[in-house]
Design an enzyme around this catalytic site. Structure first.
Site, PDB file in Angstrom:
ATOM      1  N   ASP A  78       0.824  -1.193   0.000  1.00 48.87           N
ATOM      2  CA  ASP A  78       0.000   0.000   0.000  1.00 48.87           C
ATOM      3  C   ASP A  78       0.867   1.255   0.000  1.00 48.87           C
ATOM      4  O   ASP A  78       1.525   1.560   0.994  1.00 48.87           O
ATOM      5  CB  ASP A  78      -0.891  -0.042   1.258  1.00 48.87           C
ATOM      6  CG  ASP A  78      -1.900   1.093   1.295  1.00 48.87           C
ATOM      7  OD1 ASP A  78      -1.976   1.864   0.322  1.00 48.87           O
ATOM      8  OD2 ASP A  78      -2.604   1.211   2.309  1.00 48.87           O
ATOM      9  N   ASP A 108      -1.922   6.143  -6.225  1.00 52.25           N
ATOM     10  CA  ASP A 108      -2.204   5.226  -5.123  1.00 52.25           C
ATOM     11  C   ASP A 108      -2.299   3.788  -5.645  1.00 52.25           C
ATOM     12  O   ASP A 108      -2.992   3.529  -6.628  1.00 52.25           O
ATOM     13  CB  ASP A 108      -3.522   5.643  -4.460  1.00 52.25           C
ATOM     14  CG  ASP A 108      -3.839   4.798  -3.240  1.00 52.25           C
ATOM     15  OD1 ASP A 108      -2.898   4.361  -2.557  1.00 52.25           O
ATOM     16  OD2 ASP A 108      -5.029   4.568  -2.963  1.00 52.25           O
TER      17      ASP A 108
END
Ligand code: NAG
Length: 485
Positions: A161, A363
């Site tokens: 992440d 992201d």
């Protein structure tokens, strides 16, 4: 007399012949012109087999990643290449993935809003809208890597992440609760190199910026707590142990969260690998060796593999760099400046101010790219215009431009490119254009934010098969096409 009659006959025959030649020539040239237009047209479209839109049920791992140093295979959490694949009951539907994606975007917004105390649009995430079977806003469209922790090392599949910092895994004993995971739960008492971080340690205080929560203290051991916007969270001891990325990339004293109270299914993974920009992230902790340099390639489908590589050994030579922007200075996020979009080879006319109003981040965990509504409207309209030959289908959640391809064996659609500051053009792969619910509902995989001042997000659908290179020390982000399949 005779000559007079012959001559016009001859002349008309001659003219006829010339005209025949000229019309042939004209036809030839017209043909060439339309062939050029045709190839020009084709050059700006992708043509794919409709069947290729659906993932295969067998894993075809890529070989290319493995010749690189410090490189880990990246797989889609729910695909046949994943070790978590057995857990079929927890595979969310495409609509559920989009719902969870909305929750992730909301949690990103609230995190960004916290950094700017002047901002008042801190959104509360609405846990009630999430499907009960997965309360995790880490999202379902995510990618995992397997790393080793402890001595002897235990393999753990973690979601990676770029939007968060601390790495954590569920730990024994699960004092309050642990969600179901595929790997055996990490047991600190069985690792000879594990140790707790004390409350008085300075790294304990670094938790505040990395997690957004002040650290706690229990029997003089530092306690971390991280929540992901809705009801999912991990709480436990802040600890250190040996992290093994590859046999030659072993880190002693890697700081991580040993979670004894965890909620959210996290798709059966053992926890999270934090690749954000804060001090406690993996790139920051390994900065001496890798200089905050890592790259990844997200595979085009759940039945293939990509890679996550640390250090600059594996960078493609054709990589183009844009600047990491300062929109998210001090936060975990990697800011980027989108400057334009093209559809079918034509740059959309979108004022620069549309993109600068809210800025953007890249992201790894957001599935669908979020654009300023003005930019999305232009993208959608140009795309629809160039797709008019196909029947449309019902919208799917946040996606409003869907097609029914069930009557076709192959389809063609316009190529899309994103432009970033520094004049960098990033062509989106064919597999990065659509989000597929079924062959009769194939949707343009982009969505508009509610306001142009909201932060845009370059999401993981659009990153597929690109090599994305994070050069944290130099403050730049690189892209090259064809990083993986
Ligand atoms: C870590 O701290 C907790 C709480 O104080 C304790 O129960 C545990 O035994 C400690 N582990 C080690 C290896 O010191």
């Amino acid at each position: 007399m005779g000559a007079a009659t012959i001559f016009p006959t001859f002349l008309s025959a001659y003219l006829l012949l010339v005209c025949l030649v000229c019309s042939l020539k004209e036809g030839y040239f017209l043909g060439r012109i339309s062939a050029t237009a045709e190839s020009h047209h084709l050059q700006h479209r992708h043509t794919i087999q409709v069947s290729s839109l659906l993932p295969s049920s067998v894993c075809s791992p890529a070989a290319q990643a493995l010749d690189k140093k410090a490189s880990l295979p990246v797989v889609h959490k729910h695909g046949p290449c994943s070790r978590l694949h057995q857990d079929k009951a927890n595979i969310p539907t495409p609509a559920e993935v989009l719902l969870q994606d909305e929750a992730r975007v909301k949690s990103i917004r609230s995190k960004l809003a916290k950094i700017y105390p002047g901002s008042s649009n801190v959104e509360e995430t609405d846990a009630a809208t999430l499907p009960a079977k997965d309360g995790s806003v880490v999202g379902s469209g995510n990618y995992i890597v397997t790393v080793g922790l402890g001595t002897p090392k235990k393999d753990l599949s973690l979601i990676f992440d770029t939007g968060s910092d601390i790495t954590w895994t569920q730990c024994q004993p699960c004092v309050r609760s642990c969600y179901k995971q595929q790997d055996p739960i990490f047991s600190p008492s069985q690792s000879s190199t594990y140790s707790n971080i004390s409350c008085t340690s300075t790294v304990c205080n670094s938790l505040a910026s990395a997690t957004g929560n002040s650290p706690g203290c229990s029997s003089s051991t530092c306690v971390y707590a991280i929540q992901y916007g809705d009801s999912s969270f991990s709480v436990g001891f802040f600890a250190k142990d040996t992290l093994t990325l590859t046999p030659s990339d072993v880190y002693n004293d890697f700081l991580f969260g040993c979670g004894q109270n965890n909620r959210g299914l996290f798709g059966g993974s053992a926890g999270l690998l934090g690749l954000g920009r804060d001090k406690l992230s993996l790139p920051s902790q390994t900065a001496l060796k890798y200089k905050k340099f890592f790259s990844y390639c997200l595979p085009s489908s759940a039945s293939s593999t990509g890679f996550l590589t640390f250090g600059d050994g594996g960078a493609s030579k054709s990589i183009k760099f844009t600047t990491l922007s300062t929109i998210s200075q001090g936060s975990s996020f990697y800011g980027i400046d989108i400057t334009g979009i093209s559809v079918g080879g034509q740059k959309l006319s979108i004022a620069a101010s549309v993109f600068t109003a809210g800025g953007a981040i890249i992201d790894s965990g957001t599935v669908i790219s979020r654009l300023p509504p003005t930019a999305y409207a232009a993208l959608k309209s140009a795309f629809r215009k160039q797709m008019s030959q196909y029947p449309m289908a019902q919208p799917l959640s946040i996606l409003d431009t869907c097609y029914d391809f069930s009557k076709y064996s192959s389809v063609s659609f316009p190529k899309i490119s994103f432009f970033f500051s520094g004049g960098v053009e990033v062509p989106i792969a064919a597999k990065g254009v659509f989000y597929v619910s079924s062959i009769s509902q194939v949707c343009l995989g982009f969505a508009g934010n509610s306001d142009d001042s909201d932060t845009g997000i370059f999401g993981n659908t659009q990153q597929k098969t690109l090599q994305v290179l994070y050069d944290g020390a130099a403050g730049r982000l690189g892209f090259s096409t064809g990083g993986c399949t």
